[in-house]
Design an enzyme around this catalytic site. Structure first.
Site, short mmCIF file in Angstrom:
data_model
loop_
_atom_site.label_atom_id
_atom_site.label_comp_id
_atom_site.label_asym_id
_atom_site.label_seq_id
_atom_site.Cartn_x
_atom_site.Cartn_y
_atom_site.Cartn_z
N TYR A 128 9.99 -2.56 -16.81
CA TYR A 128 10.86 -2.19 -15.69
C TYR A 128 12.08 -3.10 -15.61
CZ TYR A 128 7.95 1.31 -13.30
OH TYR A 128 7.26 2.45 -12.95
N ARG B 80 7.47 7.05 7.10
CA ARG B 80 8.47 6.77 6.05
C ARG B 80 9.84 7.35 6.41
NH1 ARG B 80 11.73 5.65 2.72
NH2 ARG B 80 11.56 5.72 0.45
N ASP C 296 3.89 -2.77 -3.56
CA ASP C 296 4.41 -2.17 -4.79
C ASP C 296 4.36 -3.22 -5.89
OD1 ASP C 296 5.99 0.43 -5.68
OD2 ASP C 296 6.90 -1.28 -6.70
N ARG D 183 2.36 9.46 -0.12
CA ARG D 183 3.19 10.60 0.29
C ARG D 183 2.44 11.91 0.50
NH1 ARG D 183 7.57 10.60 -4.32
NH2 ARG D 183 5.78 9.77 -5.49
N ARG E 214 -3.14 5.06 -5.01
CA ARG E 214 -2.07 5.57 -4.15
C ARG E 214 -2.63 6.36 -2.97
NH1 ARG E 214 1.54 7.97 -8.81
NH2 ARG E 214 2.34 6.08 -9.78
#
Length: 365
Positions: free
Chosen positions: A157, A43, A81, A34, A30
């Site tokens: 998921y 974003r 993703d 963020r 990652r």
């Protein structure tokens, strides 16, 4: 076919092939995300999956940490993703802020709603375009990693409808409908194979499979439901690349929480590199795999909140554990965190982490 720039830093690829290196190559899971203010700025004006589906935006975000940490970081990983595969199979996935499936799979009959033959070029071609564009714009500075989620993690998921603390719905399928579960897992794995092959054709130089929920399975159930699909992927990717006369690339498996399976994974899973979470000592992992594969990892990401002294201490200890008993250089180790970096980390503390890796993983300390 687009001509891609030659690679100038092959440290990661040499380590992934099991070769000794002058220091450990380093990147973090990652790393385009963020914790970076430049990511948050971009974003703010774009929905998450819009970025994934827009090659120019995905390329820009992939390059952000490379620009910021140029000379300190040895790999880029394409911004995407793991849940683009369920989307390609016909499921709706939202990010608000975590992943959400408005219409999850509730019973085996719901599998009929999925696309039975997924055209990855049509459904996921935007990822391939982003990979090619990123390779061009990297100008050979570092290799580019492609990736996908593992079938068990994606299965969970798709059935849970998002993240879960108990995985009750997904495990109900495994235990109540084992044959139907195995069929769906292989169906997902087939899409993973085609997706990974497409990424290599587009320019990915190493592949990583993320089995983020591997540790939610008992050793018995991991061996029964997850491991066969992981082998299916490594074998399928290698066979398809060979059949199309495409050079092989190293493959990494990160089965988080499945440290009990390290020995078996090293023996015959078909992967060149095994990623480690922070819940196993590197020295134990090294003894377990016995030189059969390279290792990647494994500092606890939360150490990055502990300040520079804590970071340096943890890195120094990690490097020693990976290196003890190795003469003349670092052997088959890729420095990384034991999971993805979290959003609140100071980017300058990440820089310090990279600098410490360079210092303490170099040969002949």
């Amino acid at each position: 076919m687009v001509e891609l720039p030659p690679l100038r830093n092959d440290l990661l690829l040499r380590a992934a092939r099991g070769e000794k290196t002058e220091r450990a190559p380093v990147w973090i899971m990652r790393q385009a995300g963020r914790y970076l203010p430049e990511f948050r700025a971009l974003r703010a004006n774009h929905e998450f999956f819009e970025i994934c589906r827009t090659p120019e935006l995905a390329t820009e975000i992939t390059l952000q940490p490379i620009r910021r940490y140029s000379g300190l970081i040895d790999a880029s990983i394409i911004f995407s993703d793991i849940l683009v595969i369920p989307q390609a199979m016909g499921m709706e996935v939202l990010m608000n802020p975590g992943p959400s499936f408005p219409d999850p799979l509730n019973i085996p009959a719901d599998v009929a709603k999925l696309r039975q033959n997924v055209d990855v070029e049509k459904e996921l071609g935007y990822v391939f375009k982003a990979i090619t564009q990123t390779r061009i714009e990297l100008k050979g500075e570092v290799p580019l990693i492609g990736f996908c989620g593992a079938p068990w993690t994606l299965f969970a998921y798709m059935i849970e409808g998002g993240g879960s603390k108990t995985f009750t719905k997904a495990k109900t399928w495994l235990f109540k409908y084992p044959k139907e579960s195995e069929a769906l897992l292989i169906q997902i794995a087939d899409v993973c194979v085609d997706f990974l092959v497409g990424q290599v054709k587009a320019g990915a130089q190493l592949l990583q499979v993320f089995d983020s929920w591997a540790g939610e399975l008992s050793p018995h159930d991991f061996a029964l439901f997850s491991l066969p699909t992981l082998r299916h992927i490594s074998k399928g990717v290698r066979e398809k690349l060979a059949n199309q006369n495409i050079p092989q690339v190293p493959m990494t498996l990160f089965a988080k929480g499945a440290n009990y399976a390290l020995g078996e994974l090293a023996q015959d899973s078909g992967y060149d590199v095994l990623g480690l979470d922070w819940c196993i000592e590197p020295s134990v992992a090294r003894r377990t795999v016995n030189g059969k594969v390279a290792l990647q990892g494994n500092m606890d990401p939360n150490v990055l909140y502990g300040g520079r002294e804590a970071i340096e201490s943890a890195v120094k200890r990690m490097c020693k554990e990976f290196q003890d008993g190795i003469n003349g250089g670092v052997s088959a180790w890729i420095a990384n965190l034991g999971h993805g970096i979290t959003p609140g980390v100071d980017p300058e503390d990440v820089r310090w982490y990279f600098e410490c890796i360079h210092k303490y993983s170099a040969s002949k300390q």
